[in-house]
Motif scaffolding. Structure first.
Motif, short mmCIF file in Angstrom:
data_model
loop_
_atom_site.label_atom_id
_atom_site.label_comp_id
_atom_site.label_asym_id
_atom_site.label_seq_id
_atom_site.Cartn_x
_atom_site.Cartn_y
_atom_site.Cartn_z
N LYS A 81 0.61 -1.33 0.10
CA LYS A 81 0.35 0.01 0.19
C LYS A 81 0.96 1.42 0.66
CE LYS A 81 -4.27 1.30 2.04
NZ LYS A 81 -5.52 0.97 2.58
N GLY A 82 0.64 1.99 -1.01
CA GLY A 82 1.23 3.53 -0.90
C GLY A 82 2.03 3.19 -2.15
N ILE A 83 3.00 2.11 -1.88
CA ILE A 83 4.21 1.60 -2.80
C ILE A 83 4.25 1.83 -4.07
CG2 ILE A 83 6.40 0.12 -3.12
CD1 ILE A 83 5.71 -0.56 -0.76
N GLN A 84 2.81 0.78 -4.48
CA GLN A 84 2.60 1.05 -5.84
C GLN A 84 0.92 1.69 -6.52
OE1 GLN A 84 3.84 -2.59 -5.89
NE2 GLN A 84 1.89 -3.93 -5.92
N VAL A 85 0.64 1.62 -7.48
CA VAL A 85 0.16 1.81 -8.25
C VAL A 85 -1.44 0.74 -8.40
CG1 VAL A 85 -1.74 2.39 -10.31
CG2 VAL A 85 0.91 3.92 -9.89
N GLU A 86 -0.82 -0.75 -8.61
CA GLU A 86 -1.50 -1.58 -8.47
C GLU A 86 -1.32 -3.21 -7.42
OE1 GLU A 86 -4.08 -4.57 -11.93
OE2 GLU A 86 -1.81 -3.93 -11.98
N SER A 87 -2.22 -3.29 -6.08
CA SER A 87 -1.59 -4.43 -5.47
C SER A 87 -1.74 -5.38 -5.93
CB SER A 87 -2.12 -4.07 -4.69
OG SER A 87 -2.08 -5.43 -3.86
N ASN A 88 -0.50 -6.72 -6.24
CA ASN A 88 -0.26 -7.69 -7.11
C ASN A 88 -0.86 -9.09 -5.14
OD1 ASN A 88 2.06 -8.05 -5.44
ND2 ASN A 88 2.76 -8.78 -7.21
N ALA A 89 -2.05 -8.72 -4.19
CA ALA A 89 -1.74 -8.87 -2.97
C ALA A 89 -3.10 -9.73 -3.35
CB ALA A 89 -2.84 -8.43 -2.08
N GLY A 90 -3.62 -9.78 -4.53
CA GLY A 90 -4.80 -10.93 -4.90
C GLY A 90 -4.13 -11.51 -5.16
N VAL A 91 -2.99 -11.56 -6.31
CA VAL A 91 -2.52 -13.06 -7.10
C VAL A 91 -1.46 -13.07 -5.90
CG1 VAL A 91 -0.46 -13.24 -8.81
CG2 VAL A 91 -2.43 -11.59 -9.03
N HIS A 92 -1.07 -13.02 -5.40
CA HIS A 92 -0.04 -13.70 -3.95
C HIS A 92 -0.92 -14.79 -3.07
CE1 HIS A 92 3.87 -11.87 -3.90
NE2 HIS A 92 2.96 -10.94 -4.00
N LEU A 93 -2.29 -14.69 -2.71
CA LEU A 93 -3.16 -14.87 -1.87
C LEU A 93 -3.67 -16.21 -2.96
CD1 LEU A 93 -5.20 -11.77 -0.50
CD2 LEU A 93 -3.94 -13.62 0.78
N GLN A 94 -4.58 -15.32 -3.96
CA GLN A 94 -4.07 -17.17 -5.06
C GLN A 94 -3.51 -18.00 -4.91
OE1 GLN A 94 -5.90 -14.88 -8.55
NE2 GLN A 94 -7.49 -14.10 -7.65
N SER A 95 -2.25 -17.79 -5.48
CA SER A 95 -1.08 -18.80 -5.19
C SER A 95 -0.75 -19.64 -3.67
CB SER A 95 0.15 -18.11 -5.75
OG SER A 95 1.04 -17.67 -4.51
N LEU A 96 -1.15 -18.62 -2.63
CA LEU A 96 -1.52 -19.54 -1.37
C LEU A 96 -2.37 -20.42 -1.41
CD1 LEU A 96 -0.99 -16.87 1.31
CD2 LEU A 96 0.78 -18.56 0.38
N LEU A 97 -3.77 -20.11 -1.76
CA LEU A 97 -4.76 -21.46 -2.66
C LEU A 97 -4.10 -22.65 -3.30
CD1 LEU A 97 -7.92 -18.99 -2.85
CD2 LEU A 97 -6.89 -19.83 -0.37
N LEU A 98 -3.19 -22.42 -4.10
CA LEU A 98 -2.78 -23.36 -4.80
C LEU A 98 -1.32 -24.37 -4.47
CD1 LEU A 98 -3.72 -22.15 -8.11
CD2 LEU A 98 -5.20 -24.04 -7.30
N ASN A 99 -1.02 -24.95 -5.03
CA ASN A 99 0.13 -24.90 -4.33
C ASN A 99 1.63 -24.43 -4.99
OD1 ASN A 99 -0.79 -27.73 -2.44
ND2 ASN A 99 -1.28 -28.52 -4.44
N SER A 100 2.29 -24.64 -4.46
CA SER A 100 3.91 -24.35 -5.06
C SER A 100 4.93 -24.86 -5.75
CB SER A 100 4.63 -22.98 -3.81
OG SER A 100 5.42 -24.31 -2.61
#
Length: 109
Positions: A81-100
């Motif tokens: 928040k405040g560092i970049q225009v668009e957050s990629n947090a949703g993508v990080h959270l989605q990758s946690l729902l699957l497997n690495s």
């Protein structure tokens, strides 16, 4: 014990893409000459995932809907928040729902 490593680079053009890496994994196993053991397939990026599933279009759409429902892409997450225009947090959270990573047993090649 025989160990063989191979790296696969995948470039995507959209926010989310599904890729079947089975042919590449199969080729790496054959190239490495391994007939018995385990295969570790790992996504080496925080926003990527690897999973075992049927490659069926309807199921892939269901997975997309499930990811979007549980971790929607939106701009009000606290990550970066405040560092970049668009957050990629949703993508990080989605990758946690699957497997690495996925471990697959290999028997008789």
């Amino acid at each position: 014990m025989k160990i063989y490593n191979e790296y696969l680079t995948i470039e995507i053009k959209q926010r989310r893409e599904f890729r079947n890496v089975t042919p590449s994994v199969r080729a790496a196993v054959q190239k490495g000459g391994i007939h018995e053991g385990i295969i570790l397939v790992s996504a080496l990026h925080a926003n990527a995932a690897i999973f075992l599933s049927d490659e069926e279009e309807g199921l892939l759409r269901d997975i997309e809907a499930w990811l979007d429902r549980l971790a929607p892409i939106r701009d009000d997450y606290q990550h970066a928040k405040g560092i970049q225009v668009e957050s990629n947090a949703g993508v990080h959270l989605q990758s946690l729902l699957l497997n690495s990573q996925v471990v697959v047993g290999l028997s008789e090649g």
